[in-house]
Design a protein around this motif. Structure first.
Motif, short mmCIF file in Angstrom:
data_model
loop_
_atom_site.label_atom_id
_atom_site.label_comp_id
_atom_site.label_asym_id
_atom_site.label_seq_id
_atom_site.Cartn_x
_atom_site.Cartn_y
_atom_site.Cartn_z
N UNK A 5 35.13 18.60 -24.58
CA UNK A 5 36.44 18.23 -25.34
C UNK A 5 37.44 19.00 -24.54
N UNK A 6 37.22 19.99 -23.79
CA UNK A 6 38.29 20.90 -23.09
C UNK A 6 38.93 20.12 -22.10
N UNK A 7 38.30 18.79 -21.66
CA UNK A 7 38.90 18.00 -20.57
C UNK A 7 39.73 17.04 -21.14
N UNK A 16 50.21 10.53 -16.28
CA UNK A 16 51.30 10.78 -15.04
C UNK A 16 51.17 10.48 -13.63
N UNK A 17 49.80 9.89 -13.44
CA UNK A 17 49.39 9.50 -12.09
C UNK A 17 48.95 10.49 -11.23
N UNK A 18 48.84 11.83 -11.83
CA UNK A 18 48.26 13.05 -10.94
C UNK A 18 46.85 12.96 -10.70
N UNK A 19 46.06 12.23 -11.44
CA UNK A 19 44.71 12.23 -11.47
C UNK A 19 44.15 10.77 -11.88
N UNK A 20 43.08 10.50 -11.50
CA UNK A 20 42.36 9.30 -11.86
C UNK A 20 41.30 9.58 -12.83
N UNK A 21 40.94 8.53 -13.55
CA UNK A 21 39.73 8.65 -14.57
C UNK A 21 38.29 9.41 -13.59
N UNK A 23 36.65 10.30 -9.92
CA UNK A 23 37.02 10.89 -8.60
C UNK A 23 36.34 12.43 -8.40
N UNK A 24 36.65 13.14 -7.21
CA UNK A 24 36.18 14.44 -7.06
C UNK A 24 36.75 15.08 -8.09
N UNK A 25 36.27 16.41 -8.44
CA UNK A 25 36.98 17.32 -9.64
C UNK A 25 38.03 17.83 -8.49
N UNK A 26 39.33 18.13 -9.19
CA UNK A 26 40.38 18.47 -8.30
C UNK A 26 40.25 20.13 -8.19
N UNK A 27 40.29 20.47 -6.93
CA UNK A 27 40.04 21.96 -6.63
C UNK A 27 41.30 22.82 -6.82
N UNK A 28 40.89 24.31 -7.02
CA UNK A 28 42.19 25.10 -7.13
C UNK A 28 42.51 25.30 -5.88
N UNK A 29 43.98 25.64 -5.61
CA UNK A 29 44.65 25.79 -4.34
C UNK A 29 43.73 26.60 -3.37
N UNK A 30 43.54 27.84 -4.04
CA UNK A 30 42.78 28.70 -3.30
C UNK A 30 41.34 28.26 -2.73
N UNK A 48 39.60 13.27 -10.20
CA UNK A 48 39.29 12.63 -11.31
C UNK A 48 38.61 13.41 -12.50
N UNK A 49 38.72 12.90 -13.61
CA UNK A 49 38.31 13.67 -14.74
C UNK A 49 36.68 13.50 -14.55
N UNK A 50 36.14 12.52 -14.25
CA UNK A 50 34.62 12.42 -14.16
C UNK A 50 34.30 11.89 -12.50
N UNK A 51 33.09 12.03 -12.28
CA UNK A 51 32.45 11.20 -11.07
C UNK A 51 31.31 11.38 -10.82
N UNK A 52 30.65 11.31 -9.60
CA UNK A 52 29.11 11.10 -9.26
C UNK A 52 28.65 12.65 -9.76
N UNK A 53 29.19 13.62 -9.69
CA UNK A 53 28.91 15.07 -9.81
C UNK A 53 28.55 15.23 -11.35
N UNK A 54 29.29 14.35 -12.23
CA UNK A 54 29.23 14.72 -13.43
C UNK A 54 27.99 13.93 -14.12
#
Length: 100
Positions: A5-7, A16-21, A23-30, A48-54
């Motif tokens: 639910x936290x997602x 906003x177009x910053x993410x897709x449903x 795709x790979x998880x967005x990394x933190x800048x560091x 993306x919010x979800x992907x093969x990893x999930x």
């Protein structure tokens, strides 16, 4: 956390177009700053919010397994795969395995 639910706030990033449903998880800048050349290929597609990893183990995967799945997604993207991953995500979230 187990139900992901936290997602839900991330849906605003999708709208906003910053993410897709999917795709790979967005990394933190560091994190991204430490990527090697191979790992940088994960950034070739919108995160993306979800992907093969999930649907393949979530937090139970090693970093190398996650990268391998993300790169396979980057190299083999298709709309049909995204639709299939969305359907598999519903099952993975309902099951809760790998979510900590």
């Amino acid at each position: 956390r187990r139900t992901s639910v936290d997602e839900l706030p991330q849906l605003l990033n999708v709208l906003r177009g910053d993410m897709s449903l999917v795709g790979p998880r967005p990394p933190l800048p560091d994190e991204a700053a430490r990527y090697d050349e191979r790992e940088l290929r994960r950034l070739a597609v919108r995160p993306g919010l979800t992907g093969l990893w999930q649907v393949s183990g979530r937090s139970d995967l090693t970093w190398q397994e996650t990268v391998r799945l993300d790169l396979w997604y980057v190299d083999n993207w298709s709309l049909a795969m995204d639709l299939g991953l969305l359907a598999r995500t519903v099952r993975a979230v309902a099951d809760g395995r790998g979510a900590y």
